[in-house]
Motif scaffolding. Structure first.
Motif, short mmCIF file in Angstrom:
data_model
loop_
_atom_site.label_atom_id
_atom_site.label_comp_id
_atom_site.label_asym_id
_atom_site.label_seq_id
_atom_site.Cartn_x
_atom_site.Cartn_y
_atom_site.Cartn_z
N LEU A 1 -24.44 -96.68 53.77
CA LEU A 1 -24.08 -97.63 54.82
C LEU A 1 -22.97 -97.06 55.71
O LEU A 1 -22.94 -97.32 56.93
CB LEU A 1 -23.64 -98.96 54.21
N LEU A 2 -22.09 -96.28 55.11
CA LEU A 2 -21.05 -95.61 55.88
C LEU A 2 -21.70 -94.66 56.90
O LEU A 2 -21.26 -94.58 58.06
CB LEU A 2 -20.14 -94.84 54.93
N PRO B 1 -22.93 -103.70 45.97
CA PRO B 1 -21.95 -103.60 47.06
C PRO B 1 -20.76 -102.71 46.70
O PRO B 1 -20.06 -102.22 47.57
CB PRO B 1 -21.49 -105.05 47.25
N PHE B 2 -20.54 -102.50 45.39
CA PHE B 2 -19.48 -101.59 44.94
C PHE B 2 -20.09 -100.30 44.35
O PHE B 2 -19.40 -99.54 43.68
CB PHE B 2 -18.58 -102.27 43.90
N GLY B 3 -21.36 -100.09 44.56
CA GLY B 3 -22.04 -98.92 44.00
C GLY B 3 -21.66 -97.64 44.73
O GLY B 3 -21.24 -97.67 45.89
N ARG B 4 -21.84 -96.51 44.05
CA ARG B 4 -21.41 -95.24 44.64
C ARG B 4 -22.29 -94.82 45.81
O ARG B 4 -21.80 -94.29 46.80
CB ARG B 4 -21.41 -94.14 43.56
N ASN B 5 -23.60 -95.01 45.72
CA ASN B 5 -24.48 -94.49 46.78
C ASN B 5 -24.64 -95.42 47.97
O ASN B 5 -24.69 -94.97 49.11
CB ASN B 5 -25.88 -94.21 46.21
N TRP C 1 -21.81 -107.84 39.88
CA TRP C 1 -21.81 -106.76 40.87
C TRP C 1 -21.06 -105.54 40.39
O TRP C 1 -21.22 -104.45 40.94
CB TRP C 1 -21.21 -107.26 42.20
N HIS D 1 -22.73 -97.60 49.39
CA HIS D 1 -21.61 -97.57 50.33
C HIS D 1 -21.68 -96.31 51.20
O HIS D 1 -21.43 -96.35 52.41
CB HIS D 1 -20.30 -97.63 49.55
N GLU D 2 -22.03 -95.19 50.58
CA GLU D 2 -22.11 -93.94 51.34
C GLU D 2 -23.23 -94.00 52.38
O GLU D 2 -23.05 -93.60 53.54
CB GLU D 2 -22.31 -92.76 50.39
N MET E 1 -24.60 -86.10 51.24
CA MET E 1 -23.56 -87.13 51.36
C MET E 1 -23.23 -87.76 50.02
O MET E 1 -22.15 -88.32 49.82
CB MET E 1 -24.06 -88.21 52.33
N HIS E 2 -24.19 -87.69 49.08
CA HIS E 2 -24.05 -88.41 47.80
C HIS E 2 -23.70 -87.45 46.67
O HIS E 2 -24.56 -86.68 46.22
CB HIS E 2 -25.37 -89.09 47.43
N ALA F 1 -26.06 -107.21 53.96
CA ALA F 1 -24.98 -106.50 54.64
C ALA F 1 -25.27 -106.57 56.14
O ALA F 1 -26.38 -106.25 56.57
CB ALA F 1 -24.91 -105.05 54.18
N ASN G 1 -21.26 -111.19 51.87
CA ASN G 1 -21.52 -110.13 52.85
C ASN G 1 -20.28 -109.25 52.93
O ASN G 1 -19.28 -109.63 53.54
CB ASN G 1 -21.84 -110.74 54.22
N HIS H 1 -23.35 -96.73 59.67
CA HIS H 1 -22.26 -97.36 60.43
C HIS H 1 -21.68 -96.32 61.40
O HIS H 1 -21.41 -96.63 62.57
CB HIS H 1 -21.20 -97.85 59.44
N GLY I 1 -20.39 -106.22 54.21
CA GLY I 1 -20.65 -105.17 55.19
C GLY I 1 -21.11 -103.89 54.50
O GLY I 1 -22.05 -103.91 53.71
N ILE I 2 -20.42 -102.82 54.79
CA ILE I 2 -20.83 -101.53 54.22
C ILE I 2 -20.34 -101.36 52.78
O ILE I 2 -20.55 -100.33 52.16
CB ILE I 2 -20.35 -100.33 55.08
N GLY I 3 -19.70 -102.39 52.22
CA GLY I 3 -19.26 -102.32 50.83
C GLY I 3 -17.99 -101.51 50.67
O GLY I 3 -17.38 -101.07 51.67
N HIS I 4 -17.59 -101.29 49.43
CA HIS I 4 -16.35 -100.57 49.19
C HIS I 4 -16.42 -99.88 47.83
O HIS I 4 -17.07 -100.39 46.92
CB HIS I 4 -15.15 -101.53 49.23
N HIS I 5 -15.78 -98.74 47.73
CA HIS I 5 -15.79 -98.02 46.45
C HIS I 5 -14.67 -98.46 45.51
O HIS I 5 -14.71 -98.14 44.32
CB HIS I 5 -15.66 -96.51 46.70
N HIS J 1 -16.43 -88.71 46.20
CA HIS J 1 -17.35 -89.49 47.02
C HIS J 1 -16.87 -89.59 48.46
O HIS J 1 -15.69 -89.43 48.75
CB HIS J 1 -17.50 -90.89 46.43
N ASN J 2 -17.83 -89.90 49.34
CA ASN J 2 -17.49 -90.25 50.72
C ASN J 2 -17.23 -91.75 50.77
O ASN J 2 -18.12 -92.54 50.43
CB ASN J 2 -18.65 -89.89 51.64
#
Lengths: 402, 153
Positions: A339-340, A330-334, B51, A336-337, A212-213, A191, B144, A343, B146-150, B69-70
């Motif tokens: 990295l958000l 990359p689609f996991g719940r934690n 994934w 992304h949070e 956050m999680h 990432a 890549n 970011h 980036g910060i990914g997506h839910h 979730h956030n």
């Protein structure tokens, strides 16, 4: 009451070890200094041995100090590392992230190198160089390389460095038994995030952000044992966090983890942060290892690896992959949070003009899970190596001590 | 309406439902035995990777858990192009390959970027003229994120 400009700029009313100046996250010169004084002096993970299982397999690696490297396994099965630079005209020798080649040949003028870094072919060598220069003058620059601590391939740019064992010391002790079995990487992704590499390591070094999680709150924070997890600091800026029994099935849609890991109690979760940016995160059925490649003060590539045991049955591996993806892919719940979060920090302090002055590391809770001692331990080492206080990088810790 | 037309409509509709975050509407387009997978190949470890993988109930839970979730609130827009439709009348299904592009638009200012590209492989149950999604595998070229997506693609 909200603060005025001068109140905002005032240093926090905490010991200097309990906050940092945000210039350490934004300043270009400090970043270049970090590459020289930190990254080019310490052992860092380049890849895992399962990524180069056969003789002549290679991986390319962008070292956090800025150097581009080749990691290759020789015919003698020894793993070696070299600069990925042809000594002839400075071209990149290997372009692909992985492959298998007996001879590493530069595409530019076909100079060729073996897996020991020796130059084995210079086209029309004697016609061009007569006896003034020959292959023995054109070998690759070798970099210190060792394999260990779970089969990871480590490199150190500094020819005069100590051993890997000395560098890691006792920090991975909690995982000693867990790192014994042969492992295999089943997940890899990168990432690129506009944030400082230390902010990512900070996130891996504190658990207060579990707020956050949702997943961690319900499966961890609300369960017995969570607030007993302890931080331990080790030499060279490394730190560990003790285990608990995570209640995975408290999250709707998440099953309890049936597949475990040698040396880890059921539902266990151990985390070890290694200075300056590597994390071993063993969560019941999956080992995740993060590494970082900073591209500038506010840009970092984070590499994520998910590992299982080489002895896994297909069903066990499938379960590890499922467990990994639920929170860490990359689609996991934690993930992304997390990295958000970093970011957002990158957005808020992208350069000195954003007027963010200080980041607090001031929580003290007897070294338990919401104590911020892990970060304080990191920045003590950062200050030592940089010769600058993290709380005020224009001052030296030695001068302060004197 | 020909099979091809109804299948193309279903594929495009499924993308539109997700774009609009109409997750119930999306799941209504799916058979009970629906399975959804996102895969990618890593040249770094020289392995195929999964994934994301869920059955219909798992997708439903994923969607229902989203508000807890956030998440990044950038919007996603899926651009699909149906390349190939192979109808197997005897089996009552069709295999469809589509090109997938996902565009991401930031809420603040509305800047759009191409976020991901890949191919989408669908197995469609024909159901006597009312086709439904039976299986979807998205094979990403982009790794890549980036910060990914839910939200799945």
């Amino acid at each position: 009451m909200a603060r005025t400009s001068s109140e905002w700029a005032k240093a926090p009313n905490l010991p200097e070890s309990h906050y940092v100046d945000t210039r350490i996250y934004t300043d270009e010169d400090l970043f270049l200094e970090e590459q020289a004084k930190i990254f080019n002096k310490v052992w860092v993970i380049a890849c895992h041995e399962s990524e180069i299982p056969e003789p002549f397999d290679y991986r390319t690696f962008r070292h956090p100090g800025g150097e581009n490297l080749i990691i290759t396994r020789g015919e003698d099965r020894k793993v070696r590392a070299f600069y990925n630079i042809c000594p002839h005209r400075g071209n990149t020798i290997l372009y692909d992230p992985s492959g298998n080649t007996k001879r590493m040949t530069c595409i530019f003028h076909a100079w060729s190198f073996d897996t020991k870094g020796e130059c084995v072919e210079i086209p029309r060598e004697s016609e061009g160089y007569q006896d003034r220069f020959d292959k023995s003058d054109a070998s690759l620059r070798e970099v210190k390389c060792d394999v260990g601590f779970g089969g990871f391939v480590w490199v150190n740019i500094d020819d005069n460095c100590g051993t890997l064992k000395e560098y890691v010391g006792d920090a991975l002790g909690l995982l000693e038994e867990s790192l014994q079995p042969e492992m295999e990487v089943f997940h890899y992704h990168k990432a690129v995030v506009n944030t400082n590499y230390k902010l990512w390591h900070d996130t891996n070094s504190e658990f207060y952000h579990d707020y956050m999680h949702y997943f961690n709150r319900i499966t961890g924070m609300m369960q017995p044992g969570y607030f007993d997890r302890k931080y331990t600091g080790y030499k060279n800026g490394h730190a560990s966090v003790g285990s608990m029994a995570v209640k995975y099935d408290a999250y709707a849609g998440s099953e309890d983890r049936g597949v475990g890991w040698p040396g880890l109690a059921p539902g266990g979760w151990l985390l070890i942060d290694l200075f300056p940016g590597m994390t071993y995160n063993l969560r019941t059925s999956v080992l995740r290892v993060d590494t970082i490649m900073p591209l500038g003060p506010n840009k970092v590539i984070i590499e994520f690896r998910g590992l299982g045991l080489k002895s896994d049955t297909p069903a066990e591996r499938a379960e590890r992959i499922r467990d990994h993806n639920a929170i860490w892919g990359p689609f996991g719940r934690n993930l992304h949070e997390d990295l958000l979060g970093v970011h957002g920090q990158g957005l808020a302090m992208r350069d000195a003009r954003t007027d963010s002055h200080y980041v607090l590391h001031g929580r003290e809770e007897n070294s338990t899970i919401h104590d911020e001692g892990g970060m304080r331990h990191f920045y003590a080492e950062w200050s030592r190596r940089m010769g600058r206080l993290a709380s005020d990088p224009e001052r030296s810790p030695k001068a302060e001590a004197a | 309406m020909s099979h091809r037309e109804s299948i193309e409509e279903l594929i495009y509709e499924s993308g539109a439902r997700l774009d609009e975050r109409d997750f119930k509407g999306y799941l209504d387009l799916c058979e009970d035995g629906y399975e959804y997978t996102i895969e990618a190949y890593s040249p770094e470890i020289r392995k195929d990777m999964i994934w994301l993988h869920h059955d219909k109930a798992g997708m439903d839970l994923l969607f229902k858990n989203l508000p807890k979730h956030n998440s990044d609130h950038s919007t996603l827009m899926r651009h699909l192009t149906v390349y190939k439709v192979d109808v197997d009348e005897a089996a009552g299904e069709a295999n469809v390959v589509s090109g997938l592009q996902v565009f991401r638009t930031e809420l603040d200012g509305g800047t759009t970027e191409l976020y991901a590209v890949g191919k989408q492989h669908d197995t469609i149950k024909l159901n006597g003229g009312t086709p439904k999604l039976g299986n979807r595998k998205i094979r990403l070229e982009t790794r890549n994120l980036g910060i990914g997506h839910h939200v799945p693609f």
